[in-house]
Enzyme design. Structure first.
Site, PDB file in Angstrom:
ATOM      1  N   SER A   1       1.607  -8.226 -13.892  1.00 13.21           N
ATOM      2  CA  SER A   1       0.512  -7.320 -14.217  1.00 13.21           C
ATOM      3  C   SER A   1       0.906  -6.396 -15.352  1.00 13.21           C
ATOM      4  O   SER A   1       1.990  -5.806 -15.330  1.00 13.21           O
ATOM      5  CB  SER A   1       0.166  -6.507 -12.967  1.00 13.21           C
ATOM      6  N   ALA A   2       0.017  -6.224 -16.338  1.00 15.11           N
ATOM      7  CA  ALA A   2       0.341  -5.425 -17.524  1.00 15.11           C
ATOM      8  C   ALA A   2       0.601  -3.954 -17.190  1.00 15.11           C
ATOM      9  O   ALA A   2       1.521  -3.346 -17.728  1.00 15.11           O
ATOM     10  CB  ALA A   2      -0.795  -5.535 -18.541  1.00 15.11           C
ATOM     11  N   HIS A   3      -0.223  -3.389 -16.286  1.00 20.02           N
ATOM     12  CA  HIS A   3      -0.123  -1.929 -16.106  1.00 20.02           C
ATOM     13  C   HIS A   3       1.094  -1.498 -15.289  1.00 20.02           C
ATOM     14  O   HIS A   3       1.354  -0.317 -15.138  1.00 20.02           O
ATOM     15  CB  HIS A   3      -1.424  -1.347 -15.530  1.00 20.02           C
TER      16      HIS A   3
ATOM     17  N   CYS B   1      -1.317   4.271   0.629  1.00 22.53           N
ATOM     18  CA  CYS B   1      -0.990   3.744  -0.687  1.00 22.53           C
ATOM     19  C   CYS B   1      -2.136   2.961  -1.284  1.00 22.53           C
ATOM     20  O   CYS B   1      -2.272   2.870  -2.483  1.00 22.53           O
ATOM     21  CB  CYS B   1       0.294   2.926  -0.660  1.00 22.53           C
TER      22      CYS B   1
ATOM     23  N   ASN C   1       7.218  -3.344  -3.765  1.00 19.24           N
ATOM     24  CA  ASN C   1       6.661  -2.186  -4.464  1.00 19.24           C
ATOM     25  C   ASN C   1       6.845  -0.875  -3.711  1.00 19.24           C
ATOM     26  O   ASN C   1       6.570   0.180  -4.248  1.00 19.24           O
ATOM     27  CB  ASN C   1       5.173  -2.411  -4.739  1.00 19.24           C
TER      28      ASN C   1
ATOM     29  N   THR D   1      -3.727  -8.712  -8.575  1.00 18.90           N
ATOM     30  CA  THR D   1      -4.532  -9.030  -7.387  1.00 18.90           C
ATOM     31  C   THR D   1      -5.271 -10.348  -7.591  1.00 18.90           C
ATOM     32  O   THR D   1      -5.252 -11.229  -6.716  1.00 18.90           O
ATOM     33  CB  THR D   1      -5.532  -7.892  -7.106  1.00 18.90           C
TER      34      THR D   1
HETATM   35  C1  LIG Z   1       0.443  -3.313  -8.282  1.00 20.56           C
HETATM   36  C2  LIG Z   1       0.825  -4.543  -7.543  1.00 20.56           C
HETATM   37  C3  LIG Z   1      -0.116  -5.548  -7.299  1.00 20.56           C
HETATM   38  C4  LIG Z   1      -1.569  -5.417  -7.739  1.00 20.56           C
HETATM   39  O1  LIG Z   1      -1.647  -5.416  -9.131  1.00 20.56           O
HETATM   40  P1  LIG Z   1      -3.022  -5.152  -9.919  1.00 20.56           P
HETATM   41  O2  LIG Z   1      -2.734  -5.619 -11.306  1.00 20.56           O
HETATM   42  O3  LIG Z   1      -3.225  -3.666  -9.854  1.00 20.56           O
HETATM   43  O4  LIG Z   1      -4.093  -5.911  -9.252  1.00 20.56           O
HETATM   44  C5  LIG Z   1       0.287  -6.670  -6.627  1.00 20.56           C
HETATM   45  N1  LIG Z   1       1.564  -6.807  -6.213  1.00 20.56           N
HETATM   46  C6  LIG Z   1       2.487  -5.871  -6.434  1.00 20.56           C
HETATM   47  C7  LIG Z   1       3.879  -6.081  -5.963  1.00 20.56           C
HETATM   48  C8  LIG Z   1       2.148  -4.704  -7.101  1.00 20.56           C
HETATM   49  O5  LIG Z   1       3.075  -3.772  -7.292  1.00 20.56           O
END
Ligand SMILES: *Cc1c(COP(=O)(O)O)cnc(C)c1O
Length: 397
Positions: free
Chosen positions: A201-203, A328, A153, A74
């Site tokens: 993003s790591a998670h 979501c 996503n 984000t």
């Molecule tokens: C999860 C996601 C985000 C946001 O990621 P965060 O690290 O949680 O802020 C942005 N774009 C996509 C496509 C995502 O799947």
């Protein structure tokens, strides 16, 4: 929770135990601040961060100096879009994007529009696909940037970023891509894609929450971004604030694992996803799949169940963690903008479930999930929602 089958890996993924192992010293003994240049605690923390920077860079084919650590995708998206508009000259204030982007991008665009930028939406097809020719046609003399996500996503559709990259290069327009769902799952190379900015993003790849990266071609020297956060000049002036060392180390380790194991994980996950979809559609009538049938994430399925609301299905299978075509983001149950953009009606949107698998998904879990989904949809279609199911919502989980 181990009795709940986790199929919501687009929302977040399980921390790989090896990632936790890598992080542990930096959550305990190695608590130095990499900005402390005068003692060993600082030096060790700095070395760990630079090692992790190299690991993430290697995963996406980037130079380490072009990697900016942030608090997540984000923030990376906000920095890419707002930072580029702020750094650019005011005659170029047009951003070309799509309606199927993540809310982080859409909401950022909405704010920029309020501040005078022009946001141009290129249509997507019924699979959520983007036509590079349409992107090229949308480019004008005022276009600053094209921002298009690499993998969706919700419906898993992949965008032809390489083709769009060539077009942007030719027209001297910046290209940002939100690759949060792509990096760590399928090969990504910033050189062959010709992106200028890339978010991950790591998670979303078995790393910790609260840590992201913005790849910036030629880094701070490119002068294409103005920072959003001012302070101590960290991250070559692009993102001030003491670095989240444990999370960054974890992101690095997750990147290294992904680089080494992706080619083995990908076919495993793809086969399980195919088995899931085949199993569900073989045992239920009136199921349609959303997103591109071919050009899609290997671990994603988005299925619409005619005559069965997603929230009711989910209440009938509390031991399967999936997500619906609404609600979501946070506590605002808006019907999915992605499903609407690909032409689903309101009833179809409400009857859609998203399945996200991972390397930790097993054959047994998928077999069980097929059975549970089939039972739940059948029960909902028979119209048998019991009181006890409805009250579960308020029970402790
Ligand atoms: C999860 C996601 C985000 C946001 O990621 P965060 O690290 O949680 O802020 C942005 N774009 C996509 C496509 C995502 O799947």
């Amino acid at each position: 929770m181990s009795n709940v089958i986790y199929l919501d890996n687009h929302a977040t993924t399980r921390l790989d135990p090896r990632v936790l192992d890598a992080m542990m010293p930096y959550l305990t003994n190695q608590y130095g601040n990499p900005a402390s240049r005068q003692h060993a605690y600082g030096w060790r923390a700095e070395a760990a961060v630079e090692w992790a920077r190299g690991q993430v860079a290697a995963l996406i084919g980037a130079q380490p100096r072009d990697i900016v650590f942030t608090s997540g995708a984000t923030e990376s998206i906000n920095l890419a879009l707002k930072g580029a508009v702020a750094a650019g000259d005011s005659s170029k204030n047009e951003i070309i994007t799509t309606r199927t982007e993540h809310r982080a991008a859409l909401d950022t665009c909405a704010v920029l529009e309020e501040q005078g930028a022009t946001i141009v939406f290129v249509d997507v097809n019924r699979y959520g696909g983007v036509d590079p020719v349409a992107v090229e046609r949308a480019i004008t003399g005022q276009t600053l940037m094209v921002s298009i996500m690499m993998a969706n996503n919700e419906i898993g559709t992949l965008a032809p970023i390489e083709d769009i990259g060539a077009i942007c290069r030719e027209h001297h327009v910046l290209l940002h891509s939100d690759a949060a769902q792509m990096v760590g799952h399928l090969p990504v190379n910033v050189e062959s894609l010709q992106v200028d900015l890339l978010t991950c993003s790591a998670h979303k790849m078995h790393g910790p929450k609260g840590c992201g990266v913005l790849y910036v071609r030629n880094g701070a020297a490119a002068g294409i971004l103005r920072p959003l956060i001012d302070g101590g000049g960290h991250e070559r002036g692009l993102r001030a604030g003491s670095l989240n060392v444990p999370a960054i180390v974890g992101f690095g380790r997750a990147a290294q694992i992904a680089a080494e194991e992706m080619s083995g994980v990908e076919p495993h996950v793809r086969a399980l996803r195919n088995a899931l979809v085949t199993g569900i559609t073989a045992s239920l009538e009136g199921v349609t799949s959303n997103g591109d049938p071919v050009s899609r994430l290997p671990h994603n399925a988005s299925l619409t169940f005619r005559g069965a609301r997603a929230d009711a299905i989910m209440m009938k299978m509390k031991d399967v963690a999936v997500s619906s075509g609404s609600a979501c983001s946070t506590n605002d149950p808006q019907p999915s903008h992605v499903l609407k953009a690909i032409g689903l009606g309101e009833e179809e949107v409400r009857s859609t479930l998203r399945f996200g698998l991972s390397k930790f998904s097993t054959d047994e879990e998928i077999t069980m999930a097929i059975r549970r989904v089939t039972q739940a949809v059948t029960a909902v279609r028979r119209g048998s929602i019991h009181e006890e199911d409805l009250s579960y919502e308020h029970a402790p989980h």
